[in-house]
Design a protein around this motif. Structure first.
Motif, PDB file in Angstrom:
ATOM      1  N   GLY A 155    -114.968 -78.122  33.226  1.00  0.00           N
ATOM      2  CA  GLY A 155    -114.179 -78.972  34.285  1.00  0.00           C
ATOM      3  C   GLY A 155    -113.989 -80.470  33.685  1.00  0.00           C
ATOM      4  N   THR A 168    -109.283 -74.062  22.681  1.00  0.00           N
ATOM      5  CA  THR A 168    -109.592 -72.566  22.863  1.00  0.00           C
ATOM      6  C   THR A 168    -109.919 -71.929  21.359  1.00  0.00           C
ATOM      7  OG1 THR A 168    -107.380 -71.833  23.306  1.00  0.00           O
ATOM      8  CG2 THR A 168    -108.553 -72.404  24.855  1.00  0.00           C
ATOM      9  N   TYR A 197    -112.653 -74.278  34.735  1.00  0.00           N
ATOM     10  CA  TYR A 197    -112.120 -73.518  33.701  1.00  0.00           C
ATOM     11  C   TYR A 197    -113.054 -72.156  33.860  1.00  0.00           C
ATOM     12  CZ  TYR A 197    -110.835 -77.716  32.047  1.00  0.00           C
ATOM     13  OH  TYR A 197    -110.523 -79.139  31.595  1.00  0.00           O
ATOM     14  N   GLN A 198    -112.634 -70.773  33.387  1.00  0.00           N
ATOM     15  CA  GLN A 198    -113.197 -69.610  33.398  1.00  0.00           C
ATOM     16  C   GLN A 198    -114.161 -69.541  32.354  1.00  0.00           C
ATOM     17  OE1 GLN A 198    -110.361 -66.409  33.370  1.00  0.00           O
ATOM     18  NE2 GLN A 198    -109.699 -67.028  35.541  1.00  0.00           N
ATOM     19  N   SER A 256    -115.566 -75.180  27.438  1.00  0.00           N
ATOM     20  CA  SER A 256    -114.666 -75.597  25.798  1.00  0.00           C
ATOM     21  C   SER A 256    -114.786 -76.837  25.797  1.00  0.00           C
ATOM     22  CB  SER A 256    -113.184 -75.089  26.100  1.00  0.00           C
ATOM     23  OG  SER A 256    -112.547 -75.792  27.204  1.00  0.00           O
ATOM     24  N   ARG A 305    -107.511 -78.451  26.683  1.00  0.00           N
ATOM     25  CA  ARG A 305    -108.626 -77.784  26.375  1.00  0.00           C
ATOM     26  C   ARG A 305    -108.652 -77.033  25.358  1.00  0.00           C
ATOM     27  NH1 ARG A 305    -109.384 -72.315  29.191  1.00  0.00           N
ATOM     28  NH2 ARG A 305    -111.613 -72.088  29.052  1.00  0.00           N
ATOM     29  N   THR A 331    -110.782 -77.594  40.189  1.00  0.00           N
ATOM     30  CA  THR A 331    -110.347 -76.679  39.277  1.00  0.00           C
ATOM     31  C   THR A 331    -111.450 -76.649  38.284  1.00  0.00           C
ATOM     32  OG1 THR A 331    -107.947 -76.766  39.832  1.00  0.00           O
ATOM     33  CG2 THR A 331    -108.358 -75.639  37.810  1.00  0.00           C
ATOM     34  N   VAL A 343    -104.605 -79.528  30.243  1.00  0.00           N
ATOM     35  CA  VAL A 343    -105.047 -79.449  31.623  1.00  0.00           C
ATOM     36  C   VAL A 343    -105.047 -80.855  32.305  1.00  0.00           C
ATOM     37  CG1 VAL A 343    -106.849 -77.618  30.965  1.00  0.00           C
ATOM     38  CG2 VAL A 343    -107.385 -79.838  30.605  1.00  0.00           C
TER      39      VAL A 343
END
Length: 83
Positions: free
Chosen positions: A68, A83, A26-27, A30, A81, A24, A18
């Protein structure tokens, strides 16, 4: 396969590079790995104000869940990032 105990930590299974951005987000929340150390400004997952972590070392991880990495006030680079 045995079921892990309730207090067993859950580790990330993947990652995506990222770029720091003030717009921007993140959805999902994390942790973020820092390739080249420095100051890291993040938007916390709890929706609070931006937090600046000074002097995160090379190969460090931001110690809170975030949505973010902000470009303003960030001097570190090489973000992944988890996950």
């Amino acid at each position: 396969m045995a079921t892990p105990a309730a207090n067993t930590p859950v580790f990330p299974t993947g990652g995506v590079a990222v770029t720091a951005s003030d717009t921007t987000m993140y959805q999902s929340a994390s942790h973020v790995y820092v390739g080249t150390g420095g100051n890291v400004a993040v938007r916390p997952a709890d929706g609070g104000a931006v937090v600046i972590f000074p002097s995160i070392p090379n190969g460090g991880v931001v110690p809170i869940m975030v949505v973010g990495v902000m470009s303003t006030s960030t001097t570190a680079s090489g973000f992944v990032r988890l996950t």
